[in-house]
Design a protein around this motif. Sequence first.
Motif, mmCIF file in Angstrom:
data_model
loop_
_atom_site.group_PDB
_atom_site.id
_atom_site.type_symbol
_atom_site.label_atom_id
_atom_site.label_comp_id
_atom_site.label_asym_id
_atom_site.label_seq_id
_atom_site.Cartn_x
_atom_site.Cartn_y
_atom_site.Cartn_z
ATOM 1 N N VAL A 79 2.014 -9.224 -9.044
ATOM 2 C CA VAL A 79 1.490 -8.075 -9.796
ATOM 3 C C VAL A 79 1.080 -8.505 -11.197
ATOM 4 N N ILE B 183 -5.904 -7.305 -9.498
ATOM 5 C CA ILE B 183 -5.983 -6.147 -8.599
ATOM 6 C C ILE B 183 -4.781 -5.259 -8.869
ATOM 7 N N LYS B 184 -5.009 -4.128 -9.463
ATOM 8 C CA LYS B 184 -3.914 -3.280 -9.900
ATOM 9 C C LYS B 184 -3.570 -2.176 -8.903
ATOM 10 N N ASN B 185 -4.288 -2.117 -7.787
ATOM 11 C CA ASN B 185 -3.959 -1.118 -6.772
ATOM 12 C C ASN B 185 -3.368 -1.772 -5.528
ATOM 13 N N LEU B 186 -2.669 -2.896 -5.743
ATOM 14 C CA LEU B 186 -2.009 -3.562 -4.636
ATOM 15 C C LEU B 186 -0.976 -2.633 -4.008
ATOM 16 N N CYS B 187 -0.932 -2.621 -2.712
ATOM 17 C CA CYS B 187 0.005 -1.767 -1.998
ATOM 18 C C CYS B 187 1.399 -2.395 -2.049
#
Length: 333
Positions: free
Chosen positions: A105, A110-114
């Motif tokens: 993170v 990529i800040k919308n990682l699940c």
Amino acid sequence: MIWVVGDIHGMFDPLKTLLNRIKMDIYSSENIKNAKIIFLGDYIDHGESSKEVIDLLLELKEEFDVVFLAGNHEDLLLQYVNESDLFKTYGNVWFKDNGAKETIVSLSPIKNLCMKNFSGRDGQNIKWNNLKIENKYLEFFNKLKYSHIEQIGTGEEVFKFVFTHAGINPEKDIDKQLDVKNYDDFHSYLKNNKEWIENSIIWMRNMPERPIENYIFINGHTPTIGIDKYCSCIGNYDVQSGKPFFNFGSKEAFYNRNGSYYYFSNVNKEDLISINIDTGAILGKYLTAIKIPDNLIEERKIQVIQVPTSGIRRSGYCKIENYYIKVPYCSTS
């Protein structure tokens, strides 16, 4: 002079404070050009700022002579990146409470990682290339050294220091272990010598209890609050102190601390076997650095700088050998 920094684990603010104090010492010295800073690994995981930590270290590299060693956490990351067979059977513990989520993170834009994909060991199904992490970070990991040697003094009066992330295996050929310089060397060594990874220079927890070829080993990896589980000769050391652990070969060899200095003029240099400076930063204790001065032969003292850390980054019941203890301490920290 040589400054040595212990396990950081993604804690940017304590590291910045520590490095500012080290810089002040170096720039006030008369021998700035000979200054070197050695980092013992575990830059990432558990703390929330792995990216900022590495950025700061890369900046430092432009200013000083530095040595970056690999820790077991960086090796886990490289196993993951390389999709090694070992990762599939062992290294995937990185995604099980060993800090992979915090590091990815931090590094990935990529800040919308699940987040549910990072639970348990399932994260091994997420490919590194899909995370869009800048190449400079992988270059940093790939260039990490797995061992380093420095010598202070000449003739019969010589201190020979070996720097590794974890301990040394006294039952195996020391030279072969110290010939390991990078990720490929390390994993070739494991394979060719049929060595289990947890007995290696980035995982070994047991402290040597006798001098080994006149070396003094400096390492981190095992938080000093649990050092009595791995070394019987602790002398007058207080395991709850959060101070670095000076490992002497004799139970009668006590070290004397005075302020920020540790003196060992009352013992021969052969009595000092190793120094552990993982003082539990991720456990809410201290991030630690020690200074090995150029005139160590004459002064017989080592300076210590410590920065307190706020909050525990790792907690819970963790199995250590054959029993459980309720402390914020895990066998892979």
